[in-house]
Design a protein around this motif. Sequence first.
Motif, PDB file in Angstrom:
ATOM      1  N   GLU A 229       4.778  -6.652  16.101  1.00  0.00           N
ATOM      2  CA  GLU A 229       5.941  -5.779  15.936  1.00  0.00           C
ATOM      3  C   GLU A 229       7.208  -6.492  16.404  1.00  0.00           C
ATOM      4  OE1 GLU A 229       7.486  -1.317  17.272  1.00  0.00           O
ATOM      5  OE2 GLU A 229       5.388  -1.908  17.588  1.00  0.00           O
TER       6      GLU A 229
ATOM      7  N   ALA B 246      -2.408  -3.986   8.717  1.00  0.00           N
ATOM      8  CA  ALA B 246      -1.294  -3.499   7.911  1.00  0.00           C
ATOM      9  C   ALA B 246      -0.006  -3.575   8.725  1.00  0.00           C
ATOM     10  CB  ALA B 246      -1.543  -2.064   7.467  1.00  0.00           C
ATOM     11  N   PHE B 247       1.111  -3.798   8.047  1.00  0.00           N
ATOM     12  CA  PHE B 247       2.384  -3.850   8.750  1.00  0.00           C
ATOM     13  C   PHE B 247       3.479  -3.219   7.897  1.00  0.00           C
ATOM     14  CE2 PHE B 247       1.996  -7.777   6.348  1.00  0.00           C
ATOM     15  CZ  PHE B 247       3.252  -7.987   5.803  1.00  0.00           C
ATOM     16  N   LYS B 248       4.538  -2.756   8.593  1.00  0.00           N
ATOM     17  CA  LYS B 248       5.635  -2.049   7.923  1.00  0.00           C
ATOM     18  C   LYS B 248       6.898  -2.893   7.929  1.00  0.00           C
ATOM     19  CE  LYS B 248       7.964   1.333   9.897  1.00  0.00           C
ATOM     20  NZ  LYS B 248       8.338   2.655  10.452  1.00  0.00           N
TER      21      LYS B 248
ATOM     22  N   ASP C 294      -0.802  -4.389   3.290  1.00  0.00           N
ATOM     23  CA  ASP C 294      -2.114  -4.704   3.857  1.00  0.00           C
ATOM     24  C   ASP C 294      -2.310  -6.212   3.800  1.00  0.00           C
ATOM     25  OD1 ASP C 294      -2.669  -2.016   4.244  1.00  0.00           O
ATOM     26  OD2 ASP C 294      -3.613  -1.792   2.279  1.00  0.00           O
TER      27      ASP C 294
ATOM     28  N   TRP D 270       4.703  -0.593   3.401  1.00  0.00           N
ATOM     29  CA  TRP D 270       3.518  -0.976   4.168  1.00  0.00           C
ATOM     30  C   TRP D 270       2.741  -1.982   3.335  1.00  0.00           C
ATOM     31  CZ3 TRP D 270       1.801  -0.151   9.063  1.00  0.00           C
ATOM     32  CH2 TRP D 270       2.483   0.813   9.821  1.00  0.00           C
TER      33      TRP D 270
ATOM     34  N   GLU E 217      11.116   1.598   2.961  1.00  0.00           N
ATOM     35  CA  GLU E 217      10.035   1.200   3.866  1.00  0.00           C
ATOM     36  C   GLU E 217       8.809   0.831   3.050  1.00  0.00           C
ATOM     37  OE1 GLU E 217      10.981   3.632   8.009  1.00  0.00           O
ATOM     38  OE2 GLU E 217       9.245   4.211   6.779  1.00  0.00           O
TER      39      GLU E 217
ATOM     40  N   THR F 197      11.185  -2.694   6.778  1.00  0.00           N
ATOM     41  CA  THR F 197      12.309  -1.850   6.389  1.00  0.00           C
ATOM     42  C   THR F 197      13.317  -2.730   5.664  1.00  0.00           C
ATOM     43  OG1 THR F 197      11.970  -0.433   8.317  1.00  0.00           O
ATOM     44  CG2 THR F 197      14.098  -0.269   7.181  1.00  0.00           C
TER      45      THR F 197
ATOM     46  N   SER G 210       0.803  -1.227   0.000  1.00  0.00           N
ATOM     47  CA  SER G 210       0.000   0.000   0.000  1.00  0.00           C
ATOM     48  C   SER G 210       0.833   1.274   0.000  1.00  0.00           C
ATOM     49  CB  SER G 210      -0.930   0.015   1.222  1.00  0.00           C
ATOM     50  OG  SER G 210      -0.179  -0.043   2.424  1.00  0.00           O
ATOM     51  N   LYS G 211       2.121   1.174   0.416  1.00  0.00           N
ATOM     52  CA  LYS G 211       2.955   2.371   0.472  1.00  0.00           C
ATOM     53  C   LYS G 211       4.416   1.971   0.349  1.00  0.00           C
ATOM     54  CE  LYS G 211       3.733   6.548   3.277  1.00  0.00           C
ATOM     55  NZ  LYS G 211       3.389   7.247   4.548  1.00  0.00           N
ATOM     56  N   LYS G 212       5.197   2.760  -0.377  1.00  0.00           N
ATOM     57  CA  LYS G 212       6.628   2.514  -0.543  1.00  0.00           C
ATOM     58  C   LYS G 212       7.361   3.846  -0.415  1.00  0.00           C
ATOM     59  CE  LYS G 212      10.017   0.620  -3.831  1.00  0.00           C
ATOM     60  NZ  LYS G 212      10.206  -0.051  -5.150  1.00  0.00           N
TER      61      LYS G 212
ATOM     62  N   SER H 275      -4.188 -10.797  10.914  1.00  0.00           N
ATOM     63  CA  SER H 275      -3.619  -9.693  11.691  1.00  0.00           C
ATOM     64  C   SER H 275      -3.181 -10.128  13.082  1.00  0.00           C
ATOM     65  CB  SER H 275      -4.635  -8.545  11.794  1.00  0.00           C
ATOM     66  OG  SER H 275      -5.814  -8.967  12.473  1.00  0.00           O
TER      67      SER H 275
END
Length: 217
Positions: free
Chosen positions: A135, A155-157, A124, A122, A120, A159, A110-112, A130
């Motif tokens: 973490e 959602a998770f991140k 979904d 994210w 980084e 690195t 969902s995000k870069k 979930s």
Amino acid sequence: MFTGIVEATGTLAAIERKGASSVIRIHCPALDLSDVALGDSIATNGVCLTVTALGKDYYCADVSIETLNRTGFADYQPGQAVNLEKALLPTTRLGGHLVSGHVDGVGRISKKTKVGFAIELWIDAPAELSRYIAEKGSITVDGISLTVNAVAGAAFKLTLVPHTLNNTTLNDWQVGRSVNLEVDIIARYLERLLSGGQSETSGGLTLATLAASGFVK
């Protein structure tokens, strides 16, 4: 079993539909196949597949309807890059974490964001996964053992450091891409043990169950 430490990348050279299932051929000149035999397992984008045919720089595998329904293989096309890892040996360093090659579901990027020399991401995940994502815990994404650095709902991140980016398919990942997810196998077994073998519909893991097992005072 696997570790989530990718040994090489390959290419989906061919895919032949056979009814509800498929037969695939993976071109993998960078993967040492000298110690691979028919019937061995190779994690292919995180999916444990059985080698059914073998050449100097390729292998073939059957992909069942269950795998097609559970993973991104349903949408793969010839030319797709894939992460590869041979099954671990008793002498293998466990550099990642214990990985079964049994994908739990498909997530979506969902995000870069570029942060210094790292990237980084994210992702979904399906809502039902979930509770297994923590973490600083481990998760397998397209066959890569990665550390979860933050969690927000489902959602998770992640690195991603340059070595991982340069030795996997990660540089091809963009927002909207689907990825295979396998949660930490220990979390799944722990939930099953603490629930007393009950199904999710009968209550599953609760604070009461944890208290009865001595985990909560």
